[in-house]
Scaffold this active site. Structure first.
Site, PDB file in Angstrom:
ATOM      1  N   HIS A 342       0.870  -1.173   0.000  1.00 34.64           N
ATOM      2  CA  HIS A 342       0.000   0.000   0.000  1.00 34.64           C
ATOM      3  C   HIS A 342       0.913   1.232   0.000  1.00 34.64           C
ATOM      4  O   HIS A 342       2.087   1.154   0.388  1.00 34.64           O
ATOM      5  CB  HIS A 342      -0.881   0.019   1.248  1.00 34.64           C
ATOM      6  CG  HIS A 342      -1.993  -0.994   1.225  1.00 34.64           C
ATOM      7  ND1 HIS A 342      -2.977  -0.994   0.265  1.00 34.64           N
ATOM      8  CD2 HIS A 342      -2.278  -2.035   2.046  1.00 34.64           C
ATOM      9  CE1 HIS A 342      -3.831  -1.979   0.497  1.00 34.64           C
ATOM     10  NE2 HIS A 342      -3.419  -2.641   1.581  1.00 34.64           N
ATOM     11  N   CYS A 385      -0.462   2.559  -4.510  1.00 31.55           N
ATOM     12  CA  CYS A 385      -1.223   3.768  -4.809  1.00 31.55           C
ATOM     13  C   CYS A 385      -0.383   4.997  -4.473  1.00 31.55           C
ATOM     14  O   CYS A 385       0.477   4.959  -3.602  1.00 31.55           O
ATOM     15  CB  CYS A 385      -2.522   3.802  -4.007  1.00 31.55           C
ATOM     16  SG  CYS A 385      -3.840   2.829  -4.753  1.00 31.55           S
TER      17      CYS A 385
END
Length: 516
Positions: A342, A385
């Site tokens: 992430h 991301c």
């Protein structure tokens, strides 16, 4: 209470210092050259030294940290602004009123960022009769400082700079002309020169020479005219020889257009695959398929692959230091690092849900920190991301933080994450501010496209930048099953040559699995 406030302030400065590399310190010194005593700047070795000087001159204190915020903004360390309670946008709003870095210093710094290695070679050639013989190699910042020392360059005298830029690059000349126009239109004010957001993905063979520790002394504008006139006259004498002189340089450069990739060992490839997290971040289903595919492809390309699963930010940092000090890099052609996790803008999460900046990770492998990899290509591929999570359809997840987790969103472009030094490539799964998508069964769009294109195009002799362009095209055409979600990867690089992997003897892994 006041003591506690002061302690917290100094702790914030130490945290900022820890995230700044030597190139950042050199840039800060340069930008402070009009604000701090020159003799004191000569002894600066760290960012903390600069902070202490700023505090001594009353530019920086617990109640007013804007100058430091401005400096961090100008060297594009936007991720550090939040440590001072600022955002990139907030600094931009206040610059026209509170900015302290002069237009002149801004202009010179912008020039230094846009002077490529080839341009620098040409400039030094043109100035060879005016540079001390002891200066064998110069960075762009060092060259500008030297011109100031010799009285050839000053705030009110940029004639020599114009002549140089006219010979070397019209783009550089436009930066100087913009400074002159802005200075004339606002002669009595301390104004800010708009900072151009440079993207390394558009600059071809551009190299940002790493600023070294440089000696800065006071430079007056007196008696500049004679030297400037002399140098300008000198250009007319040198110029007729340029085509012949530079033809040999160009011929030499053509011989050096491809990185050496024929050594006995290709290199090491690290894969960090964070799947499970200790708090609010969701499990990254499908990431193991990506890690396995990366391992197969880079093993096929001849690299020695090591995979780490579910590592904390501290463990990642410690492993980077360990690999940084590995002497075996000396006998390798290149280095590859893939991180699947992430993330937020300019950073990735460890298993402990603490952020570690991409710039910090990459800085372990600069020529200074890892001399065994000097002048060798260093590739980093990040599947994470770089913005806020969006609504996800079934089977498609976004590598962003859980909506319930407090966001510290800020904007950092890939060109800010990559060290300002040659021979780096940073492949980001998505552009800044946006999510990247991962199928919970088939893996991430970006990683699957990367592995597919490497297997297809390496046997055809394509270079890595051409391959990444194909990856962009592949991912750009993909949509989720509802047809509403898109993604666009973004590479940034300071490669000086083409990187072409030798064609493996074995067929690609995808063909091997099909029994070809």
């Amino acid at each position: 209470m006041e003591c506690d406030f002061s302690l917290k302030f100094h702790q914030q400065l130490l945290l900022i210092d820890e995230d700044l590399v030597s190139e950042d310190v050199a840039a800060l010194k340069f930008l402070c050259a009009d604000l701090l005593p020159f003799k004191k700047l000569e002894h600066v070795k760290s960012a903390v030294d600069i902070f202490q000087l700023l505090m001594a001159e009353e530019y920086l204190n617990e109640e007013d940290t804007f100058l430091l915020a401005e400096l961090l903004y100008r060297i594009k360390c936007h991720s550090l602004l939040r440590k001072l309670g600022y955002t990139k946008e907030k600094v931009q709003e206040c610059l026209h009123v509170r900015g302290r870095v002069s237009l002149y210093r801004q202009m010179l710094y912008e020039l230094s960022e846009n002077i490529t290695n080839e341009m620098l070679t040409e400039i030094i050639f043109l100035l060879q009769n005016y540079l001390p013989k002891r200066w064998i190699t110069l960075s762009a910042l060092e060259l500008l400082i030297l011109l100031e020392k010799q009285g050839l360059l000053a705030e009110d005298n940029v004639q020599v700079l114009e002549e140089i830029c006219m010979k070397v690059s019209p783009d550089l000349l436009e930066t100087v002309n913009h400074y002159k126009r802005t200075k004339v239109s606002l002669p009595q004010q301390e104004n800010t020169l708009p900072v151009k957001e440079s993207s390394l993905s558009h600059i071809g063979d551009r190299i940002f020479a790493s600023p070294q520790e440089i000696s800065i002394k006071s430079v007056g504008s007196n008696n500049n005219g004679n030297k400037a006139a002399s140098l300008t006259q000198g250009f007319s004498e040198i110029n007729p020889k340029l085509p012949g002189e530079f033809s040999s340089i160009e011929n030499e450069s053509k011989k050096m257009t491809i990185y050496k990739m024929d050594g006995p060992h290709r290199g090491f490839c690290l894969i960090f695959n964070n799947v499970h997290f200790g708090g609010s971040l969701l499990e990254r289903k499908g990431s193991c398929k990506d890690a396995e595919e990366l391992e197969r492809v880079f093993t096929w390309l001849g690299l020695d692959v090591t995979t780490y699963t579910d590592r904390t930010s501290q463990e990642i940092e410690e492993l980077m230091r360990a690999w940084q000090n590995l002497q075996a890099h000396k006998d390798r052609d290149c280095f590859v690092c893939c991180i699947l996790s992430h993330g937020e803008s300019g950073a990735i999460y460890g298993k402990d849900e603490k952020l570690i900046s991409i710039r910090r990770i990459m800085s372990h492998f600069t020529a200074k920190e890892c001399p065994q990899l000097a002048e060798k290509p260093k590739l980093f591929f990040i599947q994470a991301c770089q913005g806020k999570e969006i609504q996800r359809p079934v089977y498609v997840e976004a590598d962003a933080q859980n909506p319930g987790l407090p966001s510290t969103q800020h904007s950092v472009s890939p060109s800010e994450s990559i060290p300002e030094e040659a021979d780096f490539l940073l492949g980001m799964a998505t552009i800044d501010g946006y999510v990247s998508f991962r199928h919970i069964e088939q893996g991430a769009w970006y990683i699957q496209a990367l592995c597919s294109k490497l297997q297809l195009l390496v046997p055809r002799g394509e270079d890595i930048l051409s391959i990444l362009t194909e990856v962009n095209e592949d991912v750009g055409r993909r949509v989720d099953r509802l047809g509403t979600k898109k993604q666009m990867p973004q590479p940034a690089y300071t490669l000086r040559r083409k990187l072409i992997f030798p064609i493996p003897r074995d067929p690609p892994p995808s063909q091997q699995r099909r029994g070809f």
